[in-house]
Motif scaffolding. Structure first.
Motif, PDB file in Angstrom:
ATOM      1  N   UNK A   1     -10.757  51.717 -95.413  1.00  0.00           N
ATOM      2  CA  UNK A   1      -9.658  50.869 -95.850  1.00  0.00           C
ATOM      3  C   UNK A   1      -8.932  50.276 -94.661  1.00  0.00           C
ATOM      4  N   UNK A   2      -7.681  49.921 -94.892  1.00  0.00           N
ATOM      5  CA  UNK A   2      -6.866  49.415 -93.795  1.00  0.00           C
ATOM      6  C   UNK A   2      -5.414  49.791 -94.013  1.00  0.00           C
ATOM      7  N   UNK A   3      -4.729  49.903 -92.914  1.00  0.00           N
ATOM      8  CA  UNK A   3      -3.283  50.102 -92.946  1.00  0.00           C
ATOM      9  C   UNK A   3      -2.617  48.734 -92.877  1.00  0.00           C
ATOM     10  N   UNK A   4      -1.611  48.546 -93.705  1.00  0.00           N
ATOM     11  CA  UNK A   4      -0.718  47.392 -93.605  1.00  0.00           C
ATOM     12  C   UNK A   4       0.550  47.921 -92.947  1.00  0.00           C
ATOM     13  N   UNK A   5       0.891  47.364 -91.803  1.00  0.00           N
ATOM     14  CA  UNK A   5       1.947  47.936 -90.971  1.00  0.00           C
ATOM     15  C   UNK A   5       3.075  46.961 -90.683  1.00  0.00           C
ATOM     16  N   UNK A   6       4.229  47.552 -90.397  1.00  0.00           N
ATOM     17  CA  UNK A   6       5.330  46.818 -89.789  1.00  0.00           C
ATOM     18  C   UNK A   6       5.791  47.650 -88.607  1.00  0.00           C
ATOM     19  N   UNK A   7       5.795  47.022 -87.435  1.00  0.00           N
ATOM     20  CA  UNK A   7       6.182  47.681 -86.200  1.00  0.00           C
ATOM     21  C   UNK A   7       7.508  47.084 -85.743  1.00  0.00           C
ATOM     22  N   UNK A   8       8.362  47.921 -85.186  1.00  0.00           N
ATOM     23  CA  UNK A   8       9.621  47.423 -84.633  1.00  0.00           C
ATOM     24  C   UNK A   8       9.803  47.961 -83.219  1.00  0.00           C
ATOM     25  N   UNK A   9      10.411  47.114 -82.396  1.00  0.00           N
ATOM     26  CA  UNK A   9      10.724  47.528 -81.030  1.00  0.00           C
ATOM     27  C   UNK A   9      12.018  48.345 -81.074  1.00  0.00           C
ATOM     28  N   UNK A  10      11.982  49.528 -80.510  1.00  0.00           N
ATOM     29  CA  UNK A  10      13.166  50.377 -80.405  1.00  0.00           C
ATOM     30  C   UNK A  10      13.458  50.608 -78.928  1.00  0.00           C
ATOM     31  N   UNK A  11      14.530  51.316 -78.642  1.00  0.00           N
ATOM     32  CA  UNK A  11      14.818  51.620 -77.238  1.00  0.00           C
ATOM     33  C   UNK A  11      13.766  52.555 -76.643  1.00  0.00           C
ATOM     34  N   UNK A  12      12.984  53.217 -77.500  1.00  0.00           N
ATOM     35  CA  UNK A  12      11.907  54.097 -77.047  1.00  0.00           C
ATOM     36  C   UNK A  12      10.536  53.426 -77.099  1.00  0.00           C
ATOM     37  N   UNK A  13      10.498  52.135 -77.364  1.00  0.00           N
ATOM     38  CA  UNK A  13       9.239  51.402 -77.454  1.00  0.00           C
ATOM     39  C   UNK A  13       8.921  51.044 -78.898  1.00  0.00           C
ATOM     40  N   UNK A  14       7.706  50.565 -79.135  1.00  0.00           N
ATOM     41  CA  UNK A  14       7.293  50.152 -80.475  1.00  0.00           C
ATOM     42  C   UNK A  14       7.091  51.371 -81.362  1.00  0.00           C
ATOM     43  N   UNK A  15       7.527  51.257 -82.631  1.00  0.00           N
ATOM     44  CA  UNK A  15       7.397  52.337 -83.608  1.00  0.00           C
ATOM     45  C   UNK A  15       6.985  51.740 -84.953  1.00  0.00           C
ATOM     46  N   UNK A  16       6.388  52.572 -85.790  1.00  0.00           N
ATOM     47  CA  UNK A  16       6.087  52.174 -87.168  1.00  0.00           C
ATOM     48  C   UNK A  16       7.371  52.222 -87.992  1.00  0.00           C
ATOM     49  N   UNK A  17       7.636  51.162 -88.749  1.00  0.00           N
ATOM     50  CA  UNK A  17       8.721  51.195 -89.740  1.00  0.00           C
ATOM     51  C   UNK A  17       8.134  51.269 -91.149  1.00  0.00           C
TER      52      UNK A  17
END
Length: 136
Positions: free
Chosen positions: A110-126
Protein backbone atom coordinates in the motif's frame (compact mmCIF):
# COMPACT_ATOMS: atom_id res chain seq x y z
CA UNK A 1 9.22 18.97 -10.04
CA UNK A 2 8.14 21.19 -7.22
CA UNK A 3 9.90 23.96 -5.32
CA UNK A 4 10.82 21.91 -2.25
CA UNK A 5 14.45 22.63 -1.31
CA UNK A 6 16.66 19.54 -1.58
CA UNK A 7 17.65 19.72 2.10
CA UNK A 8 13.96 19.54 3.09
CA UNK A 9 13.37 16.65 0.69
CA UNK A 10 16.31 14.73 2.15
CA UNK A 11 15.18 15.42 5.72
CA UNK A 12 11.64 14.18 5.01
CA UNK A 13 12.92 11.10 3.21
CA UNK A 14 15.15 10.40 6.23
CA UNK A 15 12.10 10.77 8.50
CA UNK A 16 10.18 8.18 6.43
CA UNK A 17 13.16 5.81 6.54
CA UNK A 18 13.62 6.26 10.29
CA UNK A 19 9.95 5.39 10.90
CA UNK A 20 10.39 2.09 9.04
CA UNK A 21 13.70 1.33 10.73
CA UNK A 22 12.33 1.92 14.22
CA UNK A 23 9.38 -0.39 13.54
CA UNK A 24 11.60 -3.12 12.13
CA UNK A 25 13.95 -2.91 15.11
CA UNK A 26 11.05 -3.02 17.57
CA UNK A 27 11.81 0.40 19.05
CA UNK A 28 8.13 1.26 19.40
CA UNK A 29 8.52 3.97 22.02
CA UNK A 30 10.90 5.96 19.81
CA UNK A 31 8.37 6.24 16.97
CA UNK A 32 6.53 8.94 18.93
CA UNK A 33 9.63 11.16 18.63
CA UNK A 34 8.96 11.38 14.89
CA UNK A 35 5.45 12.76 15.44
CA UNK A 36 3.97 16.11 16.40
CA UNK A 37 2.06 16.38 19.67
CA UNK A 38 -1.23 16.46 17.76
CA UNK A 39 -0.41 13.59 15.38
CA UNK A 40 -3.15 11.46 13.84
CA UNK A 41 -1.89 8.05 12.72
CA UNK A 42 -4.36 5.77 10.92
CA UNK A 43 -3.18 2.21 10.41
CA UNK A 44 -5.08 -1.04 10.01
CA UNK A 45 -8.42 0.27 11.18
CA UNK A 46 -6.96 2.10 14.18
CA UNK A 47 -6.83 5.83 14.70
CA UNK A 48 -4.02 6.84 17.04
CA UNK A 49 -4.23 10.43 18.25
CA UNK A 50 -1.56 12.49 19.96
CA UNK A 51 1.39 11.46 22.08
CA UNK A 52 -0.83 9.61 24.58
CA UNK A 53 -2.22 7.52 21.74
CA UNK A 54 1.31 6.83 20.52
CA UNK A 55 2.30 5.60 23.99
CA UNK A 56 -0.67 3.23 24.12
CA UNK A 57 0.08 2.01 20.58
CA UNK A 58 3.74 1.33 21.51
CA UNK A 59 2.64 -0.74 24.51
CA UNK A 60 0.27 -2.74 22.29
CA UNK A 61 2.97 -3.34 19.66
CA UNK A 62 5.46 -4.51 22.28
CA UNK A 63 3.14 -7.45 23.04
CA UNK A 64 3.51 -8.87 19.49
CA UNK A 65 6.57 -11.02 20.04
CA UNK A 66 5.91 -13.70 17.40
CA UNK A 67 6.75 -11.77 14.25
CA UNK A 68 9.51 -9.67 12.78
CA UNK A 69 8.98 -7.17 9.99
CA UNK A 70 10.73 -5.33 7.23
CA UNK A 71 8.98 -2.20 6.00
CA UNK A 72 10.20 -1.32 2.52
CA UNK A 73 9.37 2.34 2.04
CA UNK A 74 9.89 3.64 -1.50
CA UNK A 75 8.55 6.05 -4.11
CA UNK A 76 8.41 9.03 -1.76
CA UNK A 77 6.46 11.80 -3.51
CA UNK A 78 6.36 15.23 -1.89
CA UNK A 79 4.27 18.34 -2.56
CA UNK A 80 4.93 21.50 -0.55
CA UNK A 81 1.91 23.31 0.84
CA UNK A 82 4.01 26.14 2.23
CA UNK A 83 7.51 26.57 3.69
CA UNK A 84 6.66 24.52 6.79
CA UNK A 85 4.06 22.00 5.56
CA UNK A 86 4.49 19.25 2.98
CA UNK A 87 2.05 16.56 1.88
CA UNK A 88 3.25 13.36 0.36
CA UNK A 89 2.94 9.65 -0.21
CA UNK A 90 5.35 6.78 0.40
CA UNK A 91 4.85 3.28 -0.98
CA UNK A 92 5.04 0.36 1.44
CA UNK A 93 5.69 -3.35 1.04
CA UNK A 94 5.51 -5.01 4.46
CA UNK A 95 7.38 -8.30 4.77
CA UNK A 96 6.81 -10.50 7.82
CA UNK A 97 8.88 -13.36 9.24
CA UNK A 98 7.43 -15.55 11.97
CA UNK A 99 9.78 -16.15 14.89
CA UNK A 100 11.04 -19.71 15.15
CA UNK A 101 10.13 -20.45 11.55
CA UNK A 102 11.62 -19.90 8.12
CA UNK A 103 8.24 -18.74 6.83
CA UNK A 104 8.11 -15.23 5.41
CA UNK A 105 5.35 -13.49 3.52
CA UNK A 106 4.21 -10.15 2.21
CA UNK A 107 1.61 -8.94 4.68
CA UNK A 108 0.62 -5.68 3.05
CA UNK A 109 1.20 -3.57 -0.03
CA UNK A 110 0.00 0.00 0.00
CA UNK A 111 1.04 3.56 0.61
CA UNK A 112 1.10 6.09 3.37
CA UNK A 113 -0.61 9.43 2.80
CA UNK A 114 1.35 11.88 4.92
CA UNK A 115 1.47 15.43 6.14
CA UNK A 116 4.84 16.61 7.40
CA UNK A 117 5.46 19.81 9.34
CA UNK A 118 8.65 21.63 10.17
CA UNK A 119 9.14 21.96 13.93
CA UNK A 120 11.97 23.40 15.98
CA UNK A 121 13.28 19.80 16.14
CA UNK A 122 13.08 19.28 12.37
CA UNK A 123 10.46 17.67 10.13
CA UNK A 124 7.81 15.53 11.87
CA UNK A 125 4.70 13.59 10.87
CA UNK A 126 1.44 15.39 11.67
CA UNK A 127 -0.80 13.00 9.73
CA UNK A 128 -0.01 9.49 8.51
CA UNK A 129 -2.67 7.25 6.95
CA UNK A 130 -1.91 3.76 5.67
CA UNK A 131 -3.94 2.93 2.56
CA UNK A 132 -3.78 -0.69 1.28
CA UNK A 133 -3.16 -0.95 -2.46
CA UNK A 134 -6.61 -2.37 -3.09
CA UNK A 135 -8.10 0.84 -1.67
CA UNK A 136 -5.90 3.26 -3.67
Amino acid sequence: MNDLPIEDRLAIEALVTEYAWLLDHRRWNEVANLMTDDVVLKIRGREIIGQQGMTEWAEYRAQKQSRRTQHQMTLVRLEPVDADVVRGTAALVLHVAKMGSSDTYVDLVGEYEDEYVRTQDGWRFRRRTLVPVDAV
